[in-house]
Design an enzyme around this catalytic site. Structure first.
Site, PDB file in Angstrom:
ATOM      1  N   LYS A 121       0.806  -1.234   0.000  1.00  0.00           N
ATOM      2  CA  LYS A 121       0.000   0.000   0.000  1.00  0.00           C
ATOM      3  C   LYS A 121       0.839   1.284   0.000  1.00  0.00           C
ATOM      4  O   LYS A 121       0.426   2.278  -0.572  1.00  0.00           O
ATOM      5  CB  LYS A 121      -0.937   0.007   1.213  1.00  0.00           C
ATOM      6  CG  LYS A 121      -2.061  -1.007   1.108  1.00  0.00           C
ATOM      7  CD  LYS A 121      -3.017  -0.867   2.277  1.00  0.00           C
ATOM      8  CE  LYS A 121      -4.094  -1.929   2.230  1.00  0.00           C
ATOM      9  NZ  LYS A 121      -5.105  -1.754   3.271  1.00  0.00           N
ATOM     10  N   ASP A 147      -9.771   2.991   2.442  1.00  0.00           N
ATOM     11  CA  ASP A 147      -9.757   2.335   3.760  1.00  0.00           C
ATOM     12  C   ASP A 147     -10.353   3.246   4.836  1.00  0.00           C
ATOM     13  O   ASP A 147     -11.204   2.824   5.626  1.00  0.00           O
ATOM     14  CB  ASP A 147      -8.317   1.958   4.159  1.00  0.00           C
ATOM     15  CG  ASP A 147      -7.835   0.689   3.474  1.00  0.00           C
ATOM     16  OD1 ASP A 147      -8.670  -0.162   3.125  1.00  0.00           O
ATOM     17  OD2 ASP A 147      -6.613   0.553   3.297  1.00  0.00           O
TER      18      ASP A 147
HETATM   19  P1  NAP Z   1       0.418  -3.334  10.804  1.00  0.00           P
HETATM   20  O1  NAP Z   1       0.712  -2.172   9.921  1.00  0.00           O
HETATM   21  O2  NAP Z   1       1.326  -4.516  10.786  1.00  0.00           O
HETATM   22  O3  NAP Z   1       0.349  -2.773  12.328  1.00  0.00           O
HETATM   23  C1  NAP Z   1       0.183  -3.648  13.402  1.00  0.00           C
HETATM   24  C2  NAP Z   1      -0.076  -2.862  14.678  1.00  0.00           C
HETATM   25  O4  NAP Z   1      -0.356  -3.783  15.738  1.00  0.00           O
HETATM   26  C3  NAP Z   1       1.116  -2.010  15.143  1.00  0.00           C
HETATM   27  O5  NAP Z   1       0.633  -0.836  15.745  1.00  0.00           O
HETATM   28  C4  NAP Z   1       1.781  -2.932  16.156  1.00  0.00           C
HETATM   29  O6  NAP Z   1       2.540  -2.234  17.134  1.00  0.00           O
HETATM   30  C5  NAP Z   1       0.564  -3.543  16.807  1.00  0.00           C
HETATM   31  N1  NAP Z   1       0.872  -4.821  17.478  1.00  0.00           N
HETATM   32  C6  NAP Z   1       1.214  -5.995  16.892  1.00  0.00           C
HETATM   33  N2  NAP Z   1       1.411  -6.940  17.832  1.00  0.00           N
HETATM   34  C7  NAP Z   1       1.201  -6.344  19.039  1.00  0.00           C
HETATM   35  C8  NAP Z   1       1.244  -6.802  20.388  1.00  0.00           C
HETATM   36  N3  NAP Z   1       1.533  -8.077  20.697  1.00  0.00           N
HETATM   37  N4  NAP Z   1       0.936  -5.919  21.382  1.00  0.00           N
HETATM   38  C9  NAP Z   1       0.623  -4.644  21.082  1.00  0.00           C
HETATM   39  N5  NAP Z   1       0.560  -4.148  19.825  1.00  0.00           N
HETATM   40  C10 NAP Z   1       0.849  -4.997  18.806  1.00  0.00           C
HETATM   41  O7  NAP Z   1      -1.042  -3.915  10.529  1.00  0.00           O
HETATM   42  P2  NAP Z   1      -2.318  -3.139   9.921  1.00  0.00           P
HETATM   43  O8  NAP Z   1      -2.325  -3.262   8.463  1.00  0.00           O
HETATM   44  O9  NAP Z   1      -2.370  -1.785  10.543  1.00  0.00           O
HETATM   45  O10 NAP Z   1      -3.502  -4.051  10.482  1.00  0.00           O
HETATM   46  C11 NAP Z   1      -3.875  -4.027  11.840  1.00  0.00           C
HETATM   47  C12 NAP Z   1      -5.156  -4.842  12.023  1.00  0.00           C
HETATM   48  O11 NAP Z   1      -6.221  -4.219  11.305  1.00  0.00           O
HETATM   49  C13 NAP Z   1      -5.036  -6.265  11.481  1.00  0.00           C
HETATM   50  O12 NAP Z   1      -5.606  -7.141  12.404  1.00  0.00           O
HETATM   51  C14 NAP Z   1      -5.828  -6.246  10.201  1.00  0.00           C
HETATM   52  O13 NAP Z   1      -6.478  -7.479   9.958  1.00  0.00           O
HETATM   53  C15 NAP Z   1      -6.867  -5.174  10.489  1.00  0.00           C
HETATM   54  N6  NAP Z   1      -7.309  -4.517   9.253  1.00  0.00           N
HETATM   55  C16 NAP Z   1      -8.625  -4.574   8.940  1.00  0.00           C
HETATM   56  C17 NAP Z   1      -9.088  -3.952   7.791  1.00  0.00           C
HETATM   57  C18 NAP Z   1     -10.542  -4.023   7.449  1.00  0.00           C
HETATM   58  O14 NAP Z   1     -10.908  -3.755   6.305  1.00  0.00           O
HETATM   59  N7  NAP Z   1     -11.381  -4.351   8.395  1.00  0.00           N
HETATM   60  C19 NAP Z   1      -8.193  -3.264   6.959  1.00  0.00           C
HETATM   61  C20 NAP Z   1      -6.842  -3.211   7.317  1.00  0.00           C
HETATM   62  C21 NAP Z   1      -6.404  -3.856   8.464  1.00  0.00           C
HETATM   63  P3  NAP Z   1       4.093  -1.850  16.880  1.00  0.00           P
HETATM   64  O15 NAP Z   1       4.081  -0.560  16.099  1.00  0.00           O
HETATM   65  O16 NAP Z   1       4.646  -1.709  18.247  1.00  0.00           O
HETATM   66  O17 NAP Z   1       4.699  -2.988  16.107  1.00  0.00           O
END
Ligand code: NAP
Length: 291
Positions: free
Chosen positions: A75, A111
């Protein structure tokens, strides 16, 4: 299969590029929408390793494809290969949907606005003058934070495990939108205070996403008041443990299926110029996304 029940010489091809991508629910959602709308269009999933993105984007253009979605990890990486960005893509600094027009690659982002539409349609919530707490500072949190700020939220607090990442996102929100924003850690005192004053809490970390099933252990449901709207962007499992706990506190809750649906609804309209068959797309997702 296109709406004709077969692929023809006129079938227009779209798809999602990601890595990995086989788990994507986008093909079932869009193919149901194209068939229902009588379009001879078909939507596929393309597994594109990060190093192949420039060639894959050039291929879209060379093959005269209509458009595509981009998912993790493309992205943000795609930005430098595109000819134009819409204001939404420029604001968020990421692209989840592309259109090829006059041989030009145009990048857009649905998004954040998809999440916004899910909030208004499914929870009757508008962000103007509201205090928002976002848990996480990754790509999804970025789309939500910048969009809610641009649409008039009063204040955005971003709580992230890596606090510096949340602080940087908060600074960007403040700089781009003028809305007050702060990045905090997951330390209980600061987090409890932010939860207690929030009108909306958005769980945007990946904690609790399938195959995990636990709620974040750093978040205490007793901090929530029943008047707070609680969202989890995760759509598998449905509901997440986090949402179950918020529900037990008496909060109105919203899972991530609405964001997935409405970013798709908006992409469909951006490509086709047609009103999207929302209920058909929702049914396709509900049928295929496992609980
Ligand atoms: P990402 O860019 O990889 O970011 C992950 C986030 O989760 C970061 O802030 C990370 O913190 C945090 N994290 C991961 N493991 C953790 C832990 N054990 N304890 C505390 N914080 C933790 O992922 P993303 O694309 O933003 O996606 C995040 C979630 O949103 C996913 O579950 C995804 O499925 C969902 N999502 C849904 C949609 C939808 O259409 N509904 C769209 C996009 C994403 P750090 O910065 O410290 O690593």
């Amino acid at each position: 299969m296109s709406s004709l029940g077969m692929i023809t010489g006129n079938t227009r091809i779209l798809g999602v590029m990601g890595y990995p991508v086989a788990h994507s629910f986008s093909p079932v959602m869009y193919n149901a929408a194209f068939a229902h709308s009588g379009l001879d269009w078909v939507y596929l999933a393309f597994s594109v390793p990060p190093g192949n993105l420039p060639e894959a984007l050039a291929g879209l253009r060379a093959l005269g494809m209509t458009g595509a979605n981009l998912t993790i990890p493309h992205k943000e990486a795609a930005l430098k290969h595109l000819d134009y960005l819409t204001p939404e893509a420029d604001l968020i600094g990421a692209v989840n949907v592309l259109r090829i027009e006059n041989d030009l690659l145009i990048g857009h982002n649905t998004d954040g606005t998809g999440f916004l539409q899910s909030l208004s349609r499914e929870a009757n919530f508008i962000p103007q003058q509201k205090k928002v707490l976002i848990l996480g500072a990754g790509g999804a949190a970025r789309a939500v934070a910048l969009t809610l700020a641009r649409r008039g939220a009063l204040e955005i607090v971003i709580a992230n495990r890596t606090q510096q990442r949340g602080v940087e996102l908060a600074l960007e929100v403040q700089k781009k939108t003028g809305v007050k924003a702060e990045g905090i850690s997951l330390e209980p005192e600061a987090l409890a205070a932010a939860v207690q004053t929030a009108d909306l809490v958005v769980q945007a970390s990946s904690v609790g996403m399938y195959p995990q099933s636990e709620a974040p252990d750093w978040f205490k449901p007793e901090w929530l008041s029943p008047s707070t709207l609680v969202c989890d962007l995760i759509y598998r499992p449905r509901p997440t443990r986090f949402l179950q706990l918020a529900d037990q506190r008496g909060c109105l809750t919203l899972d991530g299926l609405g964001m997935l649906l409405y970013q798709g609804v908006q992409s469909f309209t951006w490509w086709t110029g047609l009103t999207a068959p929302v209920e058909i797309m929702r049914q396709a997702l509900e049928r295929w996304v496992p609980d």
